[in-house]
Write an enzyme that holds these catalytic residues in place. Structure first.
Site, PDB file in Angstrom:
ATOM      1  N   CYS A 134      44.860 -39.168 -24.966  1.00 19.32           N
ATOM      2  CA  CYS A 134      45.179 -38.672 -26.312  1.00 19.32           C
ATOM      3  C   CYS A 134      43.987 -37.961 -26.923  1.00 19.32           C
ATOM      4  O   CYS A 134      43.089 -38.595 -27.491  1.00 19.32           O
ATOM      5  CB  CYS A 134      45.623 -39.831 -27.194  1.00 19.32           C
ATOM      6  SG  CYS A 134      45.985 -39.312 -28.878  1.00 19.32           S
ATOM      7  N   CYS A 137      43.468 -38.514 -30.616  1.00 21.62           N
ATOM      8  CA  CYS A 137      42.946 -39.839 -30.989  1.00 21.62           C
ATOM      9  C   CYS A 137      41.456 -39.915 -30.713  1.00 21.62           C
ATOM     10  O   CYS A 137      40.689 -40.475 -31.489  1.00 21.62           O
ATOM     11  CB  CYS A 137      43.598 -40.955 -30.174  1.00 21.62           C
ATOM     12  SG  CYS A 137      45.359 -40.858 -30.018  1.00 21.62           S
ATOM     13  N   ASP A 138      41.039 -39.389 -29.569  1.00 21.13           N
ATOM     14  CA  ASP A 138      39.681 -39.655 -29.088  1.00 21.13           C
ATOM     15  C   ASP A 138      38.767 -38.434 -29.069  1.00 21.13           C
ATOM     16  O   ASP A 138      37.570 -38.558 -28.796  1.00 21.13           O
ATOM     17  CB  ASP A 138      39.761 -40.240 -27.664  1.00 21.13           C
ATOM     18  CG  ASP A 138      40.553 -41.536 -27.639  1.00 21.13           C
ATOM     19  OD1 ASP A 138      40.472 -42.279 -28.633  1.00 21.13           O
ATOM     20  OD2 ASP A 138      41.265 -41.792 -26.659  1.00 21.13           O
TER      21      ASP A 138
END
Ligand code: NDP
Length: 310
Positions: A134, A137-138
């Site tokens: 992701c 997300c990261d």
């Protein structure tokens, strides 16, 4: 034991739309949010193709609003995961990760799909230490670093483009000699100077002391032109598609070869009467939020009709 008329499993657009419709039909429902409350859309940035939002909407915000709307019309939304379900007799009996049980006259399975991995031991070894599925997300952790994205579809292009605005350099590792992504997505990637596409390339391993420091790659794998080489990277992002979340059903519903729930052509009915499926878990073809929301509505209407006929 607690009993409801409709158990909804999953909290993406399909699950919440089913909750909104069943609530407004005055059915006693309960929705379990599952492993990833809000589903896949909570992992993306702005959603620009969901009708009704002329300037787009943040994925997390859209899902929070869907949840709130479901609650406002009376849905019983709970955190928790359905770990087991007995679909052999009605009412169906589901078990949660907290160990409680609940009976339901009907079930809507809306558990979506999860990111696929290559299956390398190193993906597990470096999980949370440089391996991610992701980018949104990261990606933040890779500002001014070097990263690689595996895959050549729309997701891979979208993630590579997103990361290119944070990282100093982005490799795309593509196993074929072309990108599968739509022309528009390909163009966005090609226009970025700091994205380098490695075509005909497979990943065979990762290396690094305390986290990912690089990847072992092979160009033209399995041919007489085979050429191993390494790249130095700090982050390794998978974007090679998704697997439907159907393991917990333990073979009780008919699935297709890829594990998607097979539904009746005209309705959301599955192979078990009283069990319906909505969203990506039953959709190998479209996999779009707006389609999932529509199918959640269909499943709720199918539940209403099923209960009325009993
Ligand atoms: P896709 O299935 O479209 O693409 C998967 C990519 O990963 C392909 O390039 C595939 O290669 C590659 N791949 C698969 N398995 C492996 C493997 N084991 N090793 C290396 N590479 C592998 O998945 P997406 O998640 O990209 O997209 C899913 C759907 O969602 C599509 O319909 C897409 O159009 C849609 N989507 C739309 C977006 C948008 O419109 N903004 C954004 C994101 C997704 P190969 O080509 O060789 O099979």
């Amino acid at each position: 034991m607690e009993k409801v008329q409709c158990l909804i499993i999953g909290s993406g657009p399909a699950g919440y739309s089913a909750a909104i419709y069943t609530s407004r039909a005055n059915l006693k429902n309960v929705l379990f949010e599952g492993i990833q409350p809000g589903g896949q859309l909570t992992q993306t940035t702005t959603i620009e193709n969901y009708a009704g939002f002329p300037v787009g909407i943040d994925g997390q915000q859209l899902m929070a609003q869907m949840r709130q709307q479901a609650v406002n019309v009376g849905a019983d939304v709970r955190s928790g995961i359905i770990t087991d379900i007995d679909l052999t007799k009605r009412p169906f009996t589901a078990t949660t990760d907290a160990g409680s049980q609940i009976q339901a006259d009907t079930v809507i399975v809306a558990t979506g799909a999860s990111a696929k991995y290559l299956g390398l031991d190193d993906e597990k070894k470096y999980s949370g230490m440089g391996v991610s599925a992701c980018a949104t997300c990261d990606g933040f952790f890779y500002r001014r670093r070097v990263v690689a994205v595996v895959g050549g579809g729309d997701t891979a292009c979208e993630e590579a483009h997103y990361l290119s605005n944070l990282a100093s350099k982005v490799y795309m590792i593509v196993r074929k000699d072309y990108l599968r992504a739509s022309a528009a997505m390909q163009k966005r990637v090609m226009e970025k100077d700091n994205i380098e596409i490695l075509f005909n390339t497979n990943t065979v391993g990762l290396f690094g002391e305390n986290g990912v420091e690089g990847a072992h790659l092979v160009r033209f794998k399995g041919t007489d032109r085979e050429e191993p080489f390494d790249i130095a990277i700090d982050g390794f992002f998978l974007a090679i598609g998704h697997k439907p979340n159907t393991d917990f059903l333990a073979g009780q519903l008919t699935l297709d070869q890829a594990g998607y729930i097979v539904t009746d052509l005209a309705t959301t009915a599955t192979s078990v009467p009283g069990v319906f499926a909505a969203g990506d878990v039953a959709d190998p073809r479209y996999r779009q939020a707006i389609v999932a929301a529509g199918s959640g509505c269909r499943a709720a209407l199918d539940v209403e009709k099923f209960l009325a006929e009993q």
